[in-house]
Design a protein around this motif. Structure first.
Motif, PDB file in Angstrom:
ATOM      1  N   ARG A   1     110.906 -39.530 -22.313  1.00 32.97           N
ATOM      2  CA  ARG A   1     111.736 -39.099 -23.389  1.00 32.97           C
ATOM      3  C   ARG A   1     112.464 -40.220 -24.193  1.00 32.97           C
ATOM      4  NH1 ARG A   1     116.001 -34.790 -21.526  1.00 32.97           N
ATOM      5  NH2 ARG A   1     116.994 -36.461 -20.961  1.00 32.97           N
ATOM      6  N   ALA A   2     112.900 -41.327 -23.310  1.00 28.89           N
ATOM      7  CA  ALA A   2     113.630 -42.226 -24.161  1.00 28.89           C
ATOM      8  C   ALA A   2     112.636 -42.891 -24.829  1.00 28.89           C
ATOM      9  CB  ALA A   2     114.192 -43.208 -22.796  1.00 28.89           C
ATOM     10  N   PHE A   3     111.525 -43.231 -24.403  1.00 29.26           N
ATOM     11  CA  PHE A   3     110.619 -44.004 -25.473  1.00 29.26           C
ATOM     12  C   PHE A   3     110.433 -43.214 -26.782  1.00 29.26           C
ATOM     13  CE2 PHE A   3     110.397 -47.072 -22.326  1.00 29.26           C
ATOM     14  CZ  PHE A   3     109.543 -47.950 -22.602  1.00 29.26           C
TER      15      PHE A   3
ATOM     16  N   ARG B   1     121.112 -35.765 -31.404  1.00 34.08           N
ATOM     17  CA  ARG B   1     121.686 -36.836 -30.328  1.00 34.08           C
ATOM     18  C   ARG B   1     121.887 -37.838 -31.353  1.00 34.08           C
ATOM     19  NH1 ARG B   1     117.833 -35.000 -26.705  1.00 34.08           N
ATOM     20  NH2 ARG B   1     115.928 -36.486 -27.571  1.00 34.08           N
ATOM     21  N   ALA B   2     123.137 -38.167 -31.497  1.00 31.47           N
ATOM     22  CA  ALA B   2     123.652 -39.228 -32.630  1.00 31.47           C
ATOM     23  C   ALA B   2     124.928 -39.969 -32.062  1.00 31.47           C
ATOM     24  CB  ALA B   2     124.068 -38.521 -33.758  1.00 31.47           C
ATOM     25  N   LYS B   3     125.056 -41.117 -32.680  1.00 26.15           N
ATOM     26  CA  LYS B   3     126.341 -41.758 -32.038  1.00 26.15           C
ATOM     27  C   LYS B   3     127.593 -40.728 -32.168  1.00 26.15           C
ATOM     28  CE  LYS B   3     126.016 -45.089 -35.015  1.00 26.15           C
ATOM     29  NZ  LYS B   3     126.134 -46.532 -35.510  1.00 26.15           N
ATOM     30  N   ARG B   4     128.592 -40.780 -31.116  1.00 21.12           N
ATOM     31  CA  ARG B   4     129.511 -40.061 -31.343  1.00 21.12           C
ATOM     32  C   ARG B   4     130.661 -40.751 -32.461  1.00 21.12           C
ATOM     33  NH1 ARG B   4     132.752 -41.455 -25.540  1.00 21.12           N
ATOM     34  NH2 ARG B   4     133.140 -43.857 -26.127  1.00 21.12           N
TER      35      ARG B   4
ATOM     36  N   GLY C   1     113.136 -43.550 -29.125  1.00 19.71           N
ATOM     37  CA  GLY C   1     113.250 -44.746 -29.819  1.00 19.71           C
ATOM     38  C   GLY C   1     112.182 -44.903 -30.696  1.00 19.71           C
ATOM     39  N   ARG C   2     111.118 -44.058 -30.814  1.00 19.92           N
ATOM     40  CA  ARG C   2     109.992 -44.207 -31.877  1.00 19.92           C
ATOM     41  C   ARG C   2     110.160 -43.173 -33.064  1.00 19.92           C
ATOM     42  NH1 ARG C   2     105.916 -44.941 -27.010  1.00 19.92           N
ATOM     43  NH2 ARG C   2     105.620 -47.331 -27.419  1.00 19.92           N
ATOM     44  N   ASP C   3     110.732 -42.161 -32.780  1.00 20.11           N
ATOM     45  CA  ASP C   3     110.835 -41.068 -33.890  1.00 20.11           C
ATOM     46  C   ASP C   3     112.276 -40.878 -34.016  1.00 20.11           C
ATOM     47  OD1 ASP C   3     108.037 -40.662 -34.106  1.00 20.11           O
ATOM     48  OD2 ASP C   3     108.333 -39.429 -32.088  1.00 20.11           O
ATOM     49  N   TYR C   4     112.742 -41.076 -35.339  1.00 19.27           N
ATOM     50  CA  TYR C   4     114.296 -40.818 -35.564  1.00 19.27           C
ATOM     51  C   TYR C   4     114.462 -40.771 -37.109  1.00 19.27           C
ATOM     52  CZ  TYR C   4     113.903 -45.753 -36.527  1.00 19.27           C
ATOM     53  OH  TYR C   4     113.518 -47.060 -37.154  1.00 19.27           O
TER      54      TYR C   4
ATOM     55  N   ALA D   1     126.074 -59.968 -23.425  1.00 15.60           N
ATOM     56  CA  ALA D   1     125.270 -60.946 -24.127  1.00 15.60           C
ATOM     57  C   ALA D   1     123.962 -60.289 -24.368  1.00 15.60           C
ATOM     58  CB  ALA D   1     125.279 -62.019 -23.059  1.00 15.60           C
ATOM     59  N   LEU D   2     123.339 -59.613 -23.508  1.00 11.79           N
ATOM     60  CA  LEU D   2     122.022 -59.328 -23.902  1.00 11.79           C
ATOM     61  C   LEU D   2     122.123 -58.352 -25.094  1.00 11.79           C
ATOM     62  CD1 LEU D   2     120.671 -58.059 -20.398  1.00 11.79           C
ATOM     63  CD2 LEU D   2     119.639 -59.712 -21.628  1.00 11.79           C
ATOM     64  N   ILE D   3     123.159 -57.215 -25.177  1.00 11.61           N
ATOM     65  CA  ILE D   3     123.248 -56.545 -26.633  1.00 11.61           C
ATOM     66  C   ILE D   3     123.386 -57.433 -27.639  1.00 11.61           C
ATOM     67  CG2 ILE D   3     124.508 -54.679 -27.479  1.00 11.61           C
ATOM     68  CD1 ILE D   3     122.719 -53.740 -25.451  1.00 11.61           C
ATOM     69  N   SER D   4     124.062 -58.392 -27.434  1.00 14.71           N
ATOM     70  CA  SER D   4     124.453 -59.637 -28.766  1.00 14.71           C
ATOM     71  C   SER D   4     123.136 -59.912 -29.332  1.00 14.71           C
ATOM     72  CB  SER D   4     125.583 -60.584 -28.246  1.00 14.71           C
ATOM     73  OG  SER D   4     125.840 -61.289 -29.346  1.00 14.71           O
ATOM     74  N   GLN D   5     122.262 -60.522 -28.199  1.00 14.83           N
ATOM     75  CA  GLN D   5     121.188 -61.079 -28.741  1.00 14.83           C
ATOM     76  C   GLN D   5     120.070 -59.920 -29.240  1.00 14.83           C
ATOM     77  OE1 GLN D   5     119.368 -63.215 -25.426  1.00 14.83           O
ATOM     78  NE2 GLN D   5     121.272 -63.982 -24.678  1.00 14.83           N
ATOM     79  N   PHE D   6     120.302 -58.964 -28.587  1.00  8.71           N
ATOM     80  CA  PHE D   6     119.208 -57.577 -29.338  1.00  8.71           C
ATOM     81  C   PHE D   6     119.874 -57.422 -30.475  1.00  8.71           C
ATOM     82  CE2 PHE D   6     117.131 -53.592 -27.862  1.00  8.71           C
ATOM     83  CZ  PHE D   6     115.960 -54.238 -27.971  1.00  8.71           C
ATOM     84  N   ALA D   7     120.885 -57.604 -31.051  1.00 11.00           N
ATOM     85  CA  ALA D   7     121.476 -57.177 -32.309  1.00 11.00           C
ATOM     86  C   ALA D   7     121.004 -58.043 -33.324  1.00 11.00           C
ATOM     87  CB  ALA D   7     123.127 -57.330 -32.270  1.00 11.00           C
ATOM     88  N   ARG D   8     120.427 -59.354 -33.183  1.00  8.19           N
ATOM     89  CA  ARG D   8     120.038 -60.076 -34.166  1.00  8.19           C
ATOM     90  C   ARG D   8     118.698 -59.665 -34.457  1.00  8.19           C
ATOM     91  NH1 ARG D   8     121.311 -65.362 -30.321  1.00  8.19           N
ATOM     92  NH2 ARG D   8     123.302 -65.123 -30.481  1.00  8.19           N
ATOM     93  N   ALA D   9     117.918 -58.817 -33.771  1.00  8.40           N
ATOM     94  CA  ALA D   9     116.464 -58.459 -34.055  1.00  8.40           C
ATOM     95  C   ALA D   9     116.610 -57.177 -35.256  1.00  8.40           C
ATOM     96  CB  ALA D   9     115.705 -57.584 -32.968  1.00  8.40           C
ATOM     97  N   ARG D  10     115.469 -57.029 -35.984  1.00  8.79           N
ATOM     98  CA  ARG D  10     115.258 -56.059 -36.891  1.00  8.79           C
ATOM     99  C   ARG D  10     114.656 -54.756 -36.348  1.00  8.79           C
ATOM    100  NH1 ARG D  10     113.167 -59.763 -42.122  1.00  8.79           N
ATOM    101  NH2 ARG D  10     115.057 -61.211 -41.826  1.00  8.79           N
ATOM    102  N   ASP D  11     114.589 -53.800 -37.349  1.00 10.27           N
ATOM    103  CA  ASP D  11     113.910 -52.544 -37.021  1.00 10.27           C
ATOM    104  C   ASP D  11     114.673 -51.524 -35.996  1.00 10.27           C
ATOM    105  OD1 ASP D  11     111.871 -53.065 -38.786  1.00 10.27           O
ATOM    106  OD2 ASP D  11     110.661 -54.148 -37.497  1.00 10.27           O
ATOM    107  N   ARG D  12     114.010 -50.728 -35.439  1.00  7.86           N
ATOM    108  CA  ARG D  12     114.902 -49.836 -34.439  1.00  7.86           C
ATOM    109  C   ARG D  12     114.875 -50.700 -33.265  1.00  7.86           C
ATOM    110  NH1 ARG D  12     117.719 -45.185 -33.737  1.00  7.86           N
ATOM    111  NH2 ARG D  12     116.921 -44.112 -31.828  1.00  7.86           N
TER     112      ARG D  12
END
Length: 336
Positions: A288-290, A327-330, A293-296, A140-151
């Motif tokens: 590293r995670a942050f 690092r990319a989606k498999r 999330g900013r450079d991609y 449910a959290l991912i579903s809500q987050f999916a509605r946002a824009r940008d990275r």
């Protein structure tokens, strides 16, 4: 989104993760980033709604509110039940080991083994209920987050978790009282066999989370809050293990710890994130995670496979510079 797993974490690991997060946000500078903090247990609780202000996030990690949320989430949880189960297994094993010396222990041994079978089944049902709730709240959290824009990046901080309810409890009971060896008890002592000793991977609850995140281009970085992996037997809270089952119990505990970490790695790999594990430098993992999330780079293509069968399709991203780590989606799932 900083998502803190309050269902599976121990208190000490929670404290270490909170301290690392506080240090991280002491160094954060206000820019165009937005932050959300969520505590995820059997239910999800919004700790801090969307904010651009790193100092507001820092205040959350320095306050006692998050600690209260964590402790409330531990009540009636799996960690306490498993700890009591382990201690009961040790006491029963010790009684069984003394049957040959003193028959007074026979009743304690037989009653304890029967109780172990019953408790492992009860723990399996509890774990199933809690895991279903946890995974559905996460989805449910991912579903809500999916509605946002940008990275959009999720940083999941967790001690890791399995998705085969009852597996660890059944394996521990079998390690302490192996039926194949007549439970390691003298002849004449009843060695009961559980009628339910299998567990099933909850793929139908788990995989939709990966599909939704991958489809929505949401990266999930996972931080294993257990830090540097060690032997459970050396933990100060460990009740110890009788020598005649020490090897079998150790293997079960190592396999359980690895499976919990593998779940986190699977989440990260499927969504193009990084699984940070086996290190006490939690701050370094968060940094590293942050940064990721900013450079991609965003790369798109049109698949030539028009068969929308819902099956998984692998993706490989290659670059000419062999010194570069990708690092990319498999892959992705062909939408039905």
């Amino acid at each position: 989104m900083i998502c803190i797993d309050t269902l599976h974490a121990s208190f000490n690991n929670f404290v270490a993760a909170r301290e690392a997060l506080a240090k991280l946000f002491q160094q954060e500078h206000a820019d165009d980033s937005q932050y959300v903090v969520v505590a995820l247990g059997a239910s999800a609780e919004m700790v801090l709604n969307v904010t651009h202000d790193p100092s507001a996030v820092l205040a959350v990690f320095q306050s006692k509110r998050l600690q209260k949320i964590f402790l409330d989430g531990q009540q009636g949880g799996l960690n306490g039940e498993m700890e009591r189960f382990r201690r009961d297994l040790v006491q029963t094993r010790e009684a069984c080991n003394l049957v040959g010396q003193d028959r007074v222990y026979q009743g304690q041994c037989e009653t304890g083994m029967a109780r172990a079978n019953l408790r492992s089944t009860e723990i399996a049902e509890l774990e199933r209920t809690l895991t279903i709730g946890f995974l559905r709240e996460f989805r449910a959290l991912i579903s809500q987050f999916a509605r946002a824009r940008d990275r959009r990046t999720v940083v999941l901080i967790s001690d890791g978790f399995g998705i085969e309810p009852g597996h660890d409890a059944y394996a521990l009971a079998d390690a302490y009282f192996p039926f194949a060896s007549h439970c390691l008890v003298p002849a004449g002592v009843n060695c009961p066999r559980s009628g339910l000793t299998t567990s099933v991977r909850m793929q139908e609850e788990f995989e939709p989370i990966l599909q939704l995140a991958a489809r929505s281009n949401i990266t999930i970085d996972t931080i294993d809050s257990r830090g540097l992996y060690g032997q459970a037997a050396f933990d100060a809270a460990s009740p110890g293990t009788p020598s005649n089952v020490d090897g079998a119990v150790g293997r079960v505990e190592r396999n359980a710890a690895a499976a919990s970490g593998n779940t986190l790695a699977e989440i990260a790999e499927a969504t193009g994130g990084t699984a940070f594990h086996d290190s006490n430098d939690l701050l370094g993992g968060l940094q590293r995670a942050f940064a990721d999330g900013r450079d991609y780079y965003t790369i798109a293509y049109v698949s030539g496979n028009e068969n929308l069968d819902g099956k998984f399709r692998a993706i490989t991203v290659q670059v000419r510079d062999r010194k570069v780590m990708v690092r990319a989606k498999r892959g992705y799932w062909g939408a039905q």
